[in-house]
Enzyme design. Structure first.
Site, short mmCIF file in Angstrom:
data_model
loop_
_atom_site.label_atom_id
_atom_site.label_comp_id
_atom_site.label_asym_id
_atom_site.label_seq_id
_atom_site.Cartn_x
_atom_site.Cartn_y
_atom_site.Cartn_z
N GLU A 46 0.87 -1.19 0.00
CA GLU A 46 0.00 0.00 0.00
C GLU A 46 0.90 1.23 0.00
O GLU A 46 1.65 1.46 0.95
CB GLU A 46 -0.88 0.06 1.26
CG GLU A 46 -2.14 -0.76 1.16
CD GLU A 46 -1.92 -2.17 1.69
OE1 GLU A 46 -1.22 -2.31 2.69
OE2 GLU A 46 -2.43 -3.12 1.07
N ASP A 57 -5.06 8.41 11.34
CA ASP A 57 -3.69 7.96 11.61
C ASP A 57 -3.14 8.46 12.93
O ASP A 57 -3.40 9.59 13.34
CB ASP A 57 -2.77 8.42 10.47
CG ASP A 57 -2.98 7.58 9.23
OD1 ASP A 57 -2.79 6.34 9.33
OD2 ASP A 57 -3.35 8.13 8.19
#
Ligand SMILES: Cc1ncc(COP(=O)(O)O)c(C=O)c1O
Lengths: 257, 428
Positions: A46, A57
């Site tokens: 990814e 995140d």
């Protein structure tokens, strides 16, 4: 056949997938990192599109994203850098990021451009499923780009079934209710959830992510899922940029052996 | 209603819920329940009683004689600054804390810029005995210190946010991340008409009490419930939509929203989202957004922490696109001047945010004698340090202003200066 589907046809266990943020630690490293990961027998990658405000995140990927932007990375530059990536690299490649960067690029232009590069799938955690179905599914299908959707411990069974129907590659099973980050152990609650999902017998393969950080967590997750995605721990391992290739080699070895 | 949110959570092209799956169950739960809760008799009874007895509503609508004379209009000030905790923000936190209670949530989080929303949240949490964590950019912690101390005294934990520009946007990011990490027990009290559906609509409903009252009060005072013009500042847009809401369908009432222009559009140091933004996604909603061509969110700048935000509520993006609301801008300097003008002509020290709305008085060509309402969204206690620095700065300048300010800082030393004031020669 899309490389993601080919991979899952050939391999159902211990699929190792690595996330990293493009443009971090330095500009010009994206292609090198991808090639080195393949050389070290990683199954899937990814590639993170850096974003100024990565809501899902934790600190490690936030910082990598910020650094990448300071380094001058943009989605256009990222695609330019990996333009010829398919000359060498055979494993499935996905782009992962936040919807706004893709939205500004133009969803159709994005799908068309990444198709011509040979990108196989896209993970955009903040693209709503409803919006995907109403506006973008036709475009993704036209270019053969596989969208990957997330499920979490809080996702209802009904919604998981819906996501399973919509998914054409794999389902991204978020390991716990948290932002991305490094964890040394998976807790009891996560295990109960993995078992519950496994017993649902979904048609799609399951790849787990968020908090998969070392051999222990990777091996544990592979009991319940077809594989795992390691992000923060890998990003952290290469953050100094020194001896990049040997750092990659060393990190992957700690997971595999 | 023409400008209301539709069934899928959109205002025209804007709104929606662009959130990671991690937030989906919580936002869905809120979406499915907020109208049921708001419409229940028990909620209405408690909400209205608290607005009256705890917040002190209705807030007065005050006729400003001196500014009316100066600008040749009939100017009314809607005094949200007189609410408990000093701004309109409490209208929303009272509503949301009751929602949180109905949903069985025990832990409250919020973001804050100026600290007004943080204080309003900490206040209702103290009253309900709920845990309260406030995320505030480190820059804002420094420039809005009195509010930080209030929040702490109220029992809230204030978390200084060190990411990005360390202001409101970053505080909001961190609050959202906290919600992702604590999904089941936590309710997130968003402070403006921003965020994923149903937040913009829910906050709009709680703030709409402002225009509901303006209608009644104006009718009582003037015989007509409609003014010619309503003016409010916009950060996320909650005080503005509150002041506009019940007039949205009366197309002959002119609605003016004032964005913070920082040092001016041409410098790039601005927070005027409508002026330089493009459609994009921020904090879970599609709206106008200050961003680069690459889709990176641009750091805004304004002297006012509460307006220092690169997005705007989706309802305002829609009201802009449909031309229902006119968007103008005021710079730091224009706002400071306007704050001083209100202070010295009416004895009301406004919040720096509100000062941007007041700056519109100099920017708009009014019809002679028209009725104008300005929403005084908050009071200026929290901004005293900024005001003090500003006064010190203009004190150094030899000008007409200096005479006046000299008088202000050393009241007994200059009787002549006092005359200047009395005769109204001072023009900020
Ligand atoms: C007094 C005051 N007015 C206005 C604002 C801006 O918010 P909104 O645009 O949501 O009214 C704030 C925000 O902190 C504020 O404290």
């Amino acid at each position: 056949m899309n490389r993601i589907n080919q991979l899952f046809k050939d391999k159902q266990n211990s699929i190792l997938s690595i996330y990293f943020t493009a443009g971090h630690p330095e500009m010009g490293t994206t292609k090198l990192i991808i090639e080195e990961l393949e050389k070290n027998e990683v199954d899937m990658i990814e590639i993170g599109i850096p974003f100024s405000d990565p809501l899902a995140d934790g600190p490690v990927i936030q910082q990598s994203s910020q650094k990448a932007l300071e380094n001058g990375m943009t989605l256009k530059k990222l695609l330019a850098e990996i333009k010829d990536i398919r000359h060498k690299v055979k494993i499935p490649l996905l782009l992962m990021g936040y919807f706004n960067t893709v939205f500004q690029y133009g969803v159709e232009a994005f799908c068309s451009d990444i198709k011509s590069i040979g990108i196989d799938g896209v993970i955009l955690p903040d693209m709503p499923i409803k919006v995907y179905e109403a506006k973008y599914q036709k475009i993704f299908e036209k270019y053969g780009i596989i969208p990957v959707f997330l499920i979490t411990p809080e996702t209802s069974e009904e919604r998981i079934r819906k996501i399973d129907k919509l998914s054409k590659g794999f389902i991204y099973m978020v390991s716990s209710s948290s932002t991305t980050g490094i964890k040394n152990k998976l807790d009891e609650k996560s295990i109960v959830y993995f078992k519950r999902i496994k017993e649902m017998n979904l048609k799609n393969q399951l790849i787990a992510g968020f908090g998969i950080s070392n051999k222990e967590t990777f091996d544990e997750i592979c009991k319940y899922a077809n594989g795992g995605i390691i992000g923060s721990a890998f990003v952290k391992a290469i953050e100094t940029g020194e001896n990049l290739l040997s750092q990659i080699k060393r990190f992957i070895a700690t997971i595999k052996y | 209603m023409k400008y209301s949110v539709n069934k899928t959570g959109y205002y025209g092209n804007f709104g929606g819920a662009y959130i990671p799956e991690l937030l989906y169950p919580n936002v869905k739960n809120l979406e499915e329940n907020y109208m049921k809760i708001i419409n229940s008799a028990s909620f209405q009874k408690e909400f209205l009683a608290l607005l009256k007895d705890y917040v002190g509503r209705p807030s007065p609508l005050y006729y400003s004689k001196r500014l009316s004379d100066k600008y040749h209009i009939n100017l009314y000030l809607k005094r949200e600054d007189l609410n408990h905790t000093g701004s309109h923000k409490i209208n929303n936190t009272i509503g949301q804390i009751l929602i949180a209670k109905h949903l069985g949530k025990k832990r409250i989080i919020a973001e804050t810029g100026a600290g007004q929303h943080g204080v309003a949240t900490a206040t209702v949490c103290a009253r309900e005995g709920l845990d309260c964590i406030i995320f505030m950019g480190e820059t804002d912690v420094l420039r809005q210190k009195p509010n930080v101390e209030k929040m702490q005294m109220l029992g809230a934990t204030v978390v200084p946010v060190k990411s990005g520009n360390k202001t409101l946007k970053d505080a909001t990011n961190e609050a959202i991340r906290d919600w992702i990490n604590h999904p089941s027990e936590t309710h997130y009290i968003i402070g403006s008409v921003v965020g994923p559906h149903p937040y913009p609509d829910m906050v709009t409903q709680f703030q709409s009490v402002i225009s509901e009252e303006i209608k009644k009060q104006l009718e009582e005072q003037t015989g007509s419930e409609n003014p010619d013009t309503i003016i409010a500042c916009v950060g996320g847009g909650s005080n503005a939509i509150g002041a506009f809401y019940h007039y949205l369908e009366d197309e002959n009432v002119k609605l003016i929203a004032v964005e913070a222009d920082g040092l001016g559009l041409e410098t790039g140091e601005t927070a005027a989202t409508i002026a330089i933004g493009k459609p994009g996604i921020i904090h879970g909603s599609k709206t106008m957004l200050m961003q680069t061509d690459d889709g990176q969110i641009v750091e805004p700048y304004s002297i006012s922490a509460g307006l220092d935000y690169p997005g705007i509520g989706p309802i305002h993006a829609h009201l802009f696109e449909t031309d229902r609301v006119e968007f103008i801008r005021a710079t730091d300097d224009e706002a400071l001047k306007a704050a001083l003008e209100l202070t010295q002509m009416e004895g009301i020290i406004p919040a720096l945010e509100t000062a941007h709305a007041l700056a519109a008085l100099k920017k708009i060509k009014f019809k002679k004698g028209e009725t104008v309402v300005i929403n005084i969204s908050g009071r200026g206690d929290k901004d005293m340090e900024t005001y003090r620095n500003y006064l010190a700065k203009i004190n150094e300048k030899p000008s007409e202003e200096r005479l006046f300010i000299g008088m202000y800082s050393v009241p007994t030393s200059n009787i002549h200066g006092a005359d200047t004031n009395v005769n109204g020669l001072f023009v900020p």
